[in-house]
Design an enzyme around this catalytic site. Sequence first.
Site, PDB file in Angstrom:
ATOM      1  N   THR A   1      46.978  32.275  45.549  1.00 20.70           N
ATOM      2  CA  THR A   1      46.748  32.295  44.097  1.00 20.70           C
ATOM      3  C   THR A   1      47.031  33.660  43.466  1.00 20.70           C
ATOM      4  O   THR A   1      47.763  33.758  42.482  1.00 20.70           O
ATOM      5  CB  THR A   1      45.301  31.875  43.796  1.00 20.70           C
TER       6      THR A   1
ATOM      7  N   LYS B   1      39.494  30.973  37.000  1.00 18.60           N
ATOM      8  CA  LYS B   1      39.483  32.013  38.027  1.00 18.60           C
ATOM      9  C   LYS B   1      39.762  33.375  37.413  1.00 18.60           C
ATOM     10  O   LYS B   1      40.678  33.508  36.583  1.00 18.60           O
ATOM     11  CB  LYS B   1      40.541  31.732  39.092  1.00 18.60           C
ATOM     12  N   ASP B   2      39.034  34.390  37.857  1.00 13.15           N
ATOM     13  CA  ASP B   2      39.278  35.732  37.322  1.00 13.15           C
ATOM     14  C   ASP B   2      40.709  36.185  37.586  1.00 13.15           C
ATOM     15  O   ASP B   2      41.392  36.682  36.701  1.00 13.15           O
ATOM     16  CB  ASP B   2      38.261  36.742  37.887  1.00 13.15           C
ATOM     17  N   ARG B   3      41.185  36.018  38.834  1.00 11.65           N
ATOM     18  CA  ARG B   3      42.535  36.485  39.171  1.00 11.65           C
ATOM     19  C   ARG B   3      43.607  35.704  38.428  1.00 11.65           C
ATOM     20  O   ARG B   3      44.692  36.232  38.167  1.00 11.65           O
ATOM     21  CB  ARG B   3      42.764  36.421  40.672  1.00 11.65           C
TER      22      ARG B   3
ATOM     23  N   ASP C   1      43.713  23.215  41.765  1.00  8.66           N
ATOM     24  CA  ASP C   1      43.591  23.835  43.086  1.00  8.66           C
ATOM     25  C   ASP C   1      42.331  23.375  43.803  1.00  8.66           C
ATOM     26  O   ASP C   1      42.362  23.022  44.986  1.00  8.66           O
ATOM     27  CB  ASP C   1      43.582  25.357  42.935  1.00  8.66           C
TER      28      ASP C   1
END
Length: 565
Positions: A100, A182-184, A325
């Site tokens: 990711t 998601k942070d990323r 995901d």
Amino acid sequence: MTRLASSVLFITLFCSFSVIGQSKKATSPSVSPTTSPGNSTTSARPKLVVGIVVDQMRYDYLYRYYDKYSSLATGGGFRRLMEEGYNCRNNHYHYAATYTGPGHAAIYTGSAPAYNGIVGNEFYDRKLGRIMYCAEDTTVQTVGNTGVAGQMSPRNMLVTTIGDQLKLATDNRAKVVGVALKDRGSILPAGHAADAAYWFDSKDGNWITSTFYRKDLPAWVQAYNNRRLPDQFLRQKWEPLLALDKYVESTADDQAYEAALPGETKSTFPHEFVAVSGQSRYEVLRATPYGDQLTKEFALAALDGEQLGKDNITDLLAVSFSSTDYVGHAFGTHAIETEDEYLRLDLQLQDFFNQLDAKVGKGDWLAFLSADHGAADIPAFSRSYRIPAETKPYGEIGESVKAALTKAYGPGQWMLSYFNQQIYLNTPLLAEKKIPVQEVYALLNTTLLAQRGVINVINLHDLANTPLPENQMTMLRNVYHPNRSGDIYVMLQAGWFEGRSKGTTHGTTYPYDTHVPFLIYGWGVKPGQTFHRTQIADIAPTVCALLGILEPSGCVGNPVEDALK
């Protein structure tokens, strides 16, 4: 020319440049404010660029579910991009770490882990001597609550993004915002110079950011959080959109190799949101279509709250849909849940695009869609078709490496870590003991090739002398970063993976992990398709070419010329 005429010309030019400098948007000397290169009917720049990443979306999902996606008569989601945009149908990742963090970074930098430094979601950092999370930053604090989920930033990414280049090109007048559960998935696409990146905190169900970007949440984010949409969704169930016998593209609903959602005992519909001790209350929403709805609604709130696409300076909204995901990991690539997730995401995209038409203007926005990686079929599913596939316990390789090195060289921390299919050797200790890395590689090559499922063991320090197909050689070169990558790469046989007894995962060099969509649509895009091989690194330079700005600093790709008007 007389001195008087020269003075008049100077004053005229000075006043002209003063007017341009005072306007909201300065135009390029080579580009008219009313026309674009090669297209005399559109504005010089789109008002808004929307980048969309669908987490874990394999390319074949575009066509397996095509007949059930919403039609253009209602606006269209995936089919709008496919039929009215440009479709790169043979688009692949160009490096080995199909995860990711690296995927989001590569899409927006046009780079590779060897340059941008994002070699995995986590990786061993030799300078720090520990495992590093790709977006971690302990120098910043959470904005939006008192937890640690906001101690994140893009500082570990070593190059610029599309958004960074847009900021530079407009002298910081463009707005750049990232959005993802998601942070990323939010931080890495938004880049270093972004106005903000926002992500979902499962602890309290709020969207947060970090002090890297700003000191407080803007009023529009607070208003969105106050709507308490997560609480509404927790009171509902995940029911199938269609009758179960209509999901003919998928396996039957009850499969022993599928994982159950937290708190559930079976992996079948309907899915209820059961409270699980020790887990954040809202975590389960990530693995359902409601996570996509939360993301879309927040993206629309950002569109209005930041007034994106409301003037002649191009803005960027980077949106990542993460629920695909979580669903994919749990249920695999051929489950009814996976099909239902994509049919529901298609409806969210349709609504999103229709609202972009209404709020920004049809023809005034540019969008691209891709994925950060694909996914393997669940081995038990593959074996039902007599396709060889299997799983390995995650510790099997690492423990055998430790045992082999201890037997050969005595007690010592010879291996620092085994991560992302890579063995990190303690090279200072090897140097101290005068043990060549090549000698260690020869030992581990013999040890690991004897294991089930291991097809190759590769010395990342000696790729030039490694007999591999050229495309895999390129992928390994592109993932190798001396301070963040391992020394030896362990390649498993196609269809095999580590660490899961149910569900699936990703991370290999095989097409099921590398072949993902690249669709580009809207302003300046010529509809069509190509089967020529393109790569993820081509996305950023294609977008930058359309915008007439410099590509990101680590870019290794090329614009897809046939997609440009």
